[in-house]
Design a protein around this motif. Structure first.
Motif, PDB file in Angstrom:
ATOM      1  N   TYR A 115      -7.442 -10.561   0.373  1.00 31.42           N
ATOM      2  CA  TYR A 115      -7.468  -9.257  -0.320  1.00 31.42           C
ATOM      3  C   TYR A 115      -6.080  -8.884  -0.836  1.00 31.42           C
ATOM      4  O   TYR A 115      -5.889  -8.592  -2.026  1.00 31.42           O
ATOM      5  CB  TYR A 115      -8.002  -8.219   0.662  1.00 31.42           C
ATOM      6  CG  TYR A 115      -7.979  -6.795   0.159  1.00 31.42           C
ATOM      7  CD1 TYR A 115      -8.797  -6.386  -0.903  1.00 31.42           C
ATOM      8  CD2 TYR A 115      -7.176  -5.831   0.775  1.00 31.42           C
ATOM      9  CE1 TYR A 115      -8.798  -5.064  -1.335  1.00 31.42           C
ATOM     10  CE2 TYR A 115      -7.177  -4.514   0.346  1.00 31.42           C
ATOM     11  CZ  TYR A 115      -7.988  -4.130  -0.706  1.00 31.42           C
ATOM     12  OH  TYR A 115      -7.995  -2.826  -1.135  1.00 31.42           O
ATOM     13  N   PHE A 116      -5.082  -8.936   0.059  1.00 37.66           N
ATOM     14  CA  PHE A 116      -3.736  -8.537  -0.357  1.00 37.66           C
ATOM     15  C   PHE A 116      -3.075  -9.604  -1.225  1.00 37.66           C
ATOM     16  O   PHE A 116      -2.275  -9.265  -2.126  1.00 37.66           O
ATOM     17  CB  PHE A 116      -2.866  -8.229   0.865  1.00 37.66           C
ATOM     18  CG  PHE A 116      -3.129  -6.863   1.433  1.00 37.66           C
ATOM     19  CD1 PHE A 116      -2.696  -5.721   0.778  1.00 37.66           C
ATOM     20  CD2 PHE A 116      -3.822  -6.723   2.618  1.00 37.66           C
ATOM     21  CE1 PHE A 116      -2.939  -4.469   1.291  1.00 37.66           C
ATOM     22  CE2 PHE A 116      -4.071  -5.464   3.153  1.00 37.66           C
ATOM     23  CZ  PHE A 116      -3.630  -4.324   2.478  1.00 37.66           C
ATOM     24  N   LEU A 143      -1.031 -10.470  -6.541  1.00 35.69           N
ATOM     25  CA  LEU A 143      -0.949 -11.341  -7.711  1.00 35.69           C
ATOM     26  C   LEU A 143      -1.306 -10.570  -8.987  1.00 35.69           C
ATOM     27  O   LEU A 143      -0.591 -10.647 -10.005  1.00 35.69           O
ATOM     28  CB  LEU A 143      -1.895 -12.527  -7.538  1.00 35.69           C
ATOM     29  CG  LEU A 143      -1.868 -13.597  -8.639  1.00 35.69           C
ATOM     30  CD1 LEU A 143      -0.519 -14.303  -8.650  1.00 35.69           C
ATOM     31  CD2 LEU A 143      -2.999 -14.595  -8.431  1.00 35.69           C
ATOM     32  N   ILE A 144      -2.371  -9.789  -8.921  1.00 40.45           N
ATOM     33  CA  ILE A 144      -2.844  -9.067 -10.103  1.00 40.45           C
ATOM     34  C   ILE A 144      -1.905  -7.893 -10.436  1.00 40.45           C
ATOM     35  O   ILE A 144      -1.613  -7.623 -11.605  1.00 40.45           O
ATOM     36  CB  ILE A 144      -4.274  -8.551  -9.880  1.00 40.45           C
ATOM     37  CG1 ILE A 144      -5.234  -9.759  -9.814  1.00 40.45           C
ATOM     38  CG2 ILE A 144      -4.722  -7.602 -10.998  1.00 40.45           C
ATOM     39  CD1 ILE A 144      -6.655  -9.394  -9.438  1.00 40.45           C
ATOM     40  N   LEU A 145      -1.424  -7.220  -9.379  1.00 37.00           N
ATOM     41  CA  LEU A 145      -0.581  -6.044  -9.597  1.00 37.00           C
ATOM     42  C   LEU A 145       0.899  -6.383  -9.766  1.00 37.00           C
ATOM     43  O   LEU A 145       1.718  -5.492  -9.995  1.00 37.00           O
ATOM     44  CB  LEU A 145      -0.761  -5.050  -8.426  1.00 37.00           C
ATOM     45  CG  LEU A 145      -2.173  -4.470  -8.243  1.00 37.00           C
ATOM     46  CD1 LEU A 145      -2.261  -3.669  -6.969  1.00 37.00           C
ATOM     47  CD2 LEU A 145      -2.544  -3.613  -9.463  1.00 37.00           C
ATOM     48  N   GLY A 146       1.235  -7.690  -9.579  1.00 41.10           N
ATOM     49  CA  GLY A 146       2.612  -8.128  -9.778  1.00 41.10           C
ATOM     50  C   GLY A 146       3.564  -7.666  -8.697  1.00 41.10           C
ATOM     51  O   GLY A 146       4.736  -7.395  -8.966  1.00 41.10           O
ATOM     52  N   LEU A 147       3.067  -7.562  -7.472  1.00 39.97           N
ATOM     53  CA  LEU A 147       3.912  -7.085  -6.360  1.00 39.97           C
ATOM     54  C   LEU A 147       4.682  -8.249  -5.719  1.00 39.97           C
ATOM     55  O   LEU A 147       4.198  -9.346  -5.659  1.00 39.97           O
ATOM     56  CB  LEU A 147       3.031  -6.395  -5.320  1.00 39.97           C
ATOM     57  CG  LEU A 147       2.314  -5.146  -5.815  1.00 39.97           C
ATOM     58  CD1 LEU A 147       1.347  -4.632  -4.739  1.00 39.97           C
ATOM     59  CD2 LEU A 147       3.321  -4.038  -6.167  1.00 39.97           C
ATOM     60  N   GLY A 195      -8.070  -0.596  -9.494  1.00 39.39           N
ATOM     61  CA  GLY A 195      -9.508  -0.767  -9.282  1.00 39.39           C
ATOM     62  C   GLY A 195      -9.962  -2.182  -9.615  1.00 39.39           C
ATOM     63  O   GLY A 195     -10.785  -2.761  -8.897  1.00 39.39           O
ATOM     64  N   ILE A 196      -9.385  -2.753 -10.693  1.00 40.50           N
ATOM     65  CA  ILE A 196      -9.733  -4.134 -11.076  1.00 40.50           C
ATOM     66  C   ILE A 196      -9.245  -5.113 -10.003  1.00 40.50           C
ATOM     67  O   ILE A 196      -9.955  -6.048  -9.620  1.00 40.50           O
ATOM     68  CB  ILE A 196      -9.117  -4.475 -12.446  1.00 40.50           C
ATOM     69  CG1 ILE A 196      -9.838  -3.688 -13.553  1.00 40.50           C
ATOM     70  CG2 ILE A 196      -9.205  -5.988 -12.717  1.00 40.50           C
ATOM     71  CD1 ILE A 196      -9.162  -3.773 -14.913  1.00 40.50           C
ATOM     72  N   ALA A 197      -8.028  -4.895  -9.493  1.00 38.55           N
ATOM     73  CA  ALA A 197      -7.470  -5.769  -8.449  1.00 38.55           C
ATOM     74  C   ALA A 197      -8.340  -5.723  -7.188  1.00 38.55           C
ATOM     75  O   ALA A 197      -8.650  -6.765  -6.592  1.00 38.55           O
ATOM     76  CB  ALA A 197      -6.041  -5.329  -8.124  1.00 38.55           C
ATOM     77  N   ILE A 198      -8.750  -4.518  -6.793  1.00 34.49           N
ATOM     78  CA  ILE A 198      -9.599  -4.372  -5.600  1.00 34.49           C
ATOM     79  C   ILE A 198     -10.951  -5.047  -5.821  1.00 34.49           C
ATOM     80  O   ILE A 198     -11.454  -5.762  -4.953  1.00 34.49           O
ATOM     81  CB  ILE A 198      -9.791  -2.875  -5.251  1.00 34.49           C
ATOM     82  CG1 ILE A 198      -8.464  -2.257  -4.791  1.00 34.49           C
ATOM     83  CG2 ILE A 198     -10.878  -2.699  -4.179  1.00 34.49           C
ATOM     84  CD1 ILE A 198      -8.496  -0.754  -4.632  1.00 34.49           C
ATOM     85  N   SER A 199     -11.526  -4.844  -7.010  1.00 34.49           N
ATOM     86  CA  SER A 199     -12.847  -5.397  -7.315  1.00 34.49           C
ATOM     87  C   SER A 199     -12.843  -6.919  -7.308  1.00 34.49           C
ATOM     88  O   SER A 199     -13.735  -7.558  -6.740  1.00 34.49           O
ATOM     89  CB  SER A 199     -13.331  -4.877  -8.674  1.00 34.49           C
ATOM     90  OG  SER A 199     -13.443  -3.470  -8.648  1.00 34.49           O
ATOM     91  N   PHE A 215       0.804  -1.222   0.000  1.00 29.90           N
ATOM     92  CA  PHE A 215       0.000   0.000   0.000  1.00 29.90           C
ATOM     93  C   PHE A 215       0.838   1.275   0.000  1.00 29.90           C
ATOM     94  O   PHE A 215       0.309   2.368  -0.106  1.00 29.90           O
ATOM     95  CB  PHE A 215      -1.062  -0.003   1.120  1.00 29.90           C
ATOM     96  CG  PHE A 215      -0.573  -0.208   2.523  1.00 29.90           C
ATOM     97  CD1 PHE A 215      -0.818  -1.414   3.177  1.00 29.90           C
ATOM     98  CD2 PHE A 215       0.090   0.790   3.208  1.00 29.90           C
ATOM     99  CE1 PHE A 215      -0.397  -1.603   4.483  1.00 29.90           C
ATOM    100  CE2 PHE A 215       0.504   0.610   4.503  1.00 29.90           C
ATOM    101  CZ  PHE A 215       0.263  -0.603   5.158  1.00 29.90           C
ATOM    102  N   LYS A 216       2.162   1.129   0.139  1.00 22.74           N
ATOM    103  CA  LYS A 216       3.017   2.301  -0.097  1.00 22.74           C
ATOM    104  C   LYS A 216       3.070   2.609  -1.585  1.00 22.74           C
ATOM    105  O   LYS A 216       3.091   3.768  -2.005  1.00 22.74           O
ATOM    106  CB  LYS A 216       4.434   2.033   0.435  1.00 22.74           C
ATOM    107  CG  LYS A 216       4.588   2.316   1.926  1.00 22.74           C
ATOM    108  CD  LYS A 216       6.016   2.126   2.377  1.00 22.74           C
ATOM    109  CE  LYS A 216       6.150   2.453   3.868  1.00 22.74           C
ATOM    110  NZ  LYS A 216       7.540   2.219   4.338  1.00 22.74           N
TER     111      LYS A 216
END
Length: 449
Positions: free
Chosen positions: A439-440, A445-449, A387-391, A310-311
């Motif tokens: 959630y995280f 996974l979606i955001l590639g973190l 937004g897609i990752a959160i949804s 979240f940073k």
């Protein structure tokens, strides 16, 4: 006309007590229903309640006694002698009398029983005290009308007239054999339209619903509710008729269960009331608060482990409270329906069809909420991929919460634990931890973190 306690009425009662005007006080109260007088007792000093109690007729005060809140009744009984209590109990049905005696100390209990004038009444009360209060035996009363299958109609009518004198309300006429074993029930219509010489064995109805003395009070309530019964006979281990449970007792059971489930859903571990001591209230409420705190500490560690996520994408943390609240609500809704189904008998065990139905409901709810969030996030923050990752995360978390809310109460019920536990803090706090983890994990996974 509905009764309401007014200040004027209370002032009038208290003034008559102060004046020791027993005659006018009795005239005033005799026009009221005993349940209304019991309500007045809750609003006046206990000394005033005892004063009123002692000037009224036993037929009225006995009924008042059974309507009182337990703590008020305890104080009034404390102010009465064993003989005075016995006089009240002689006017009550055996089940109500047994309930009141059970609240007394062991020594006073013996004294009161010895003062009962009606020996048969006393024997019946003592017999009822043997049973656990949460069983059919603890609920039942001894007052009923029964006839022998070998009698004819004329003999039955004579016996029924004699027995009915001791029964407040005749719900059913039960048929027994020579060993007092329950055989069936008798229709009043058949009795009135049949020749007086006809044997009862030819006209009674063999199909009769009954419960056993050790059946739980909740099971008795379920059976009476299912078959819309006003009364149900109770038999012992040998099938002998020993009493009956009436609808007024079942209403009390249903109310007590509803109160208990409501408190458990709020995270209160034992039955308490507003009038209980501070210690009792703390003891009932603090355990789940401490458990919830420990679980939420675990959730805080999950957040800390995802600090880097979240940073980089600050909006991820903004939606955590929404995630927790939504998952908690979904889980509580799902568990509440399951607990209700288990309570009323519409759901007895795990059902694949119901489970699929709940997942469909959760999926549609999740998609609807996620689409709203996606639109909101895209408009306000402009980060479409976040937004897609959160949804997507919200959909998965909601599905998980619904599964947990459905399975947990069924699991508890199967293991003889009250499933109402699952409608409160247990579900919400558990969903917090697992929901945030999911959630995280999905967002990473979606955001590639």
């Amino acid at each position: 006309m509905r009764f309401n306690i007014s200040k004027e009425l209370l002032d009038q009662i208290q003034e008559l007590i102060h004046q020791r005007n027993d005659k006018d006080l009795e005239l005033l109260l005799n026009d009221l229903h005993y349940a209304d007088i019991a309500e007045i007792f809750d609003e006046i000093a206990i000394e005033e309640a005892i004063y009123i109690f002692k000037i009224l007729d036993s037929e009225i005060t006995a009924d008042i006694l059974k309507e009182l809140e337990e703590d008020v009744r305890e104080k009034i009984l404390h102010g009465l002698s064993p003989k005075e209590i016995a006089e009240e109990l002689d006017e009550l049905d055996t089940d109500d009398a047994a309930d009141i005696i059970a609240e007394l100390s062991q020594s006073k209990k013996a004294e009161v029983i010895s003062e009962l004038e009606d020996v048969e009444h006393a024997k019946d009360i003592v017999d009822l005290l043997r049973y656990d209060e949460n069983t059919a035996g603890g609920l039942m009363g001894k007052e009923l009308v029964k006839v022998n299958e070998n009698w004819n109609v004329l003999t039955c009518v004579k016996e029924m007239r004699s027995q009915a004198e001791h029964v407040t309300r005749v719900h059913s006429i039960y048929v027994v054999d020579d060993d007092n074993r329950l055989k069936g029930r008798l229709s009043l219509k058949d009795l009135l339209t049949t020749s007086t010489k006809t044997p009862i064995s030819e006209v009674y109805i063999k199909k009769v619903d009954f419960v056993r003395v050790d059946d739980s009070n909740v099971e008795v309530a379920r059976i009476m509710q299912k078959y819309d019964l006003e009364a149900i006979p109770v038999v012992d281990e040998l099938g002998r008729l020993v009493g009956r449970v009436t609808i007024d007792d079942i209403v009390d059971v249903i109310k007590e269960e509803a109160d208990k489930d409501y408190q458990m859903a709020a995270g209160i571990t034992q039955d308490v009331e507003a009038g209980d001591s501070v210690f009792e209230l703390i003891k009932a409420r603090l355990p789940w608060l401490l458990i919830g705190m420990v679980i939420e500490i675990v959730a805080s560690f999950v957040l800390k482990d995802n600090e880097s996520a979240f940073k980089q994408y600050s909006t991820l943390i903004i939606f955590v409270p929404l995630l927790s609240a939504t998952a908690g609500n979904i889980g509580v809704q799902a568990s509440a329906i399951v607990v209700q189904g288990l309570a009323n008998g519409s759901l007895k065990e795990f059902s694949k069809n119901y489970f699929k139905k709940e997942l469909v409901v959760a999926m549609i709810s999740g998609i609807t909420i996620s689409l709203f969030l996606l639109s909101f996030h895209s408009i306000v923050y402009g980060q479409y991929h976040v937004g897609i990752a959160i949804s997507i995360s919200i959909i998965v978390v909601i599905m998980f919460a619904a599964m947990l809310g459905t399975v947990v109460p069924l699991f508890l019920h199967k293991n003889k634990i009250d499933p109402a536990i699952a409608t409160g803090p247990f579900i919400t706090t558990t969903n917090d931890v697992f929901g945030i983890l999911l959630y995280f994990a999905i967002a990473r996974l979606i955001l590639g973190l």
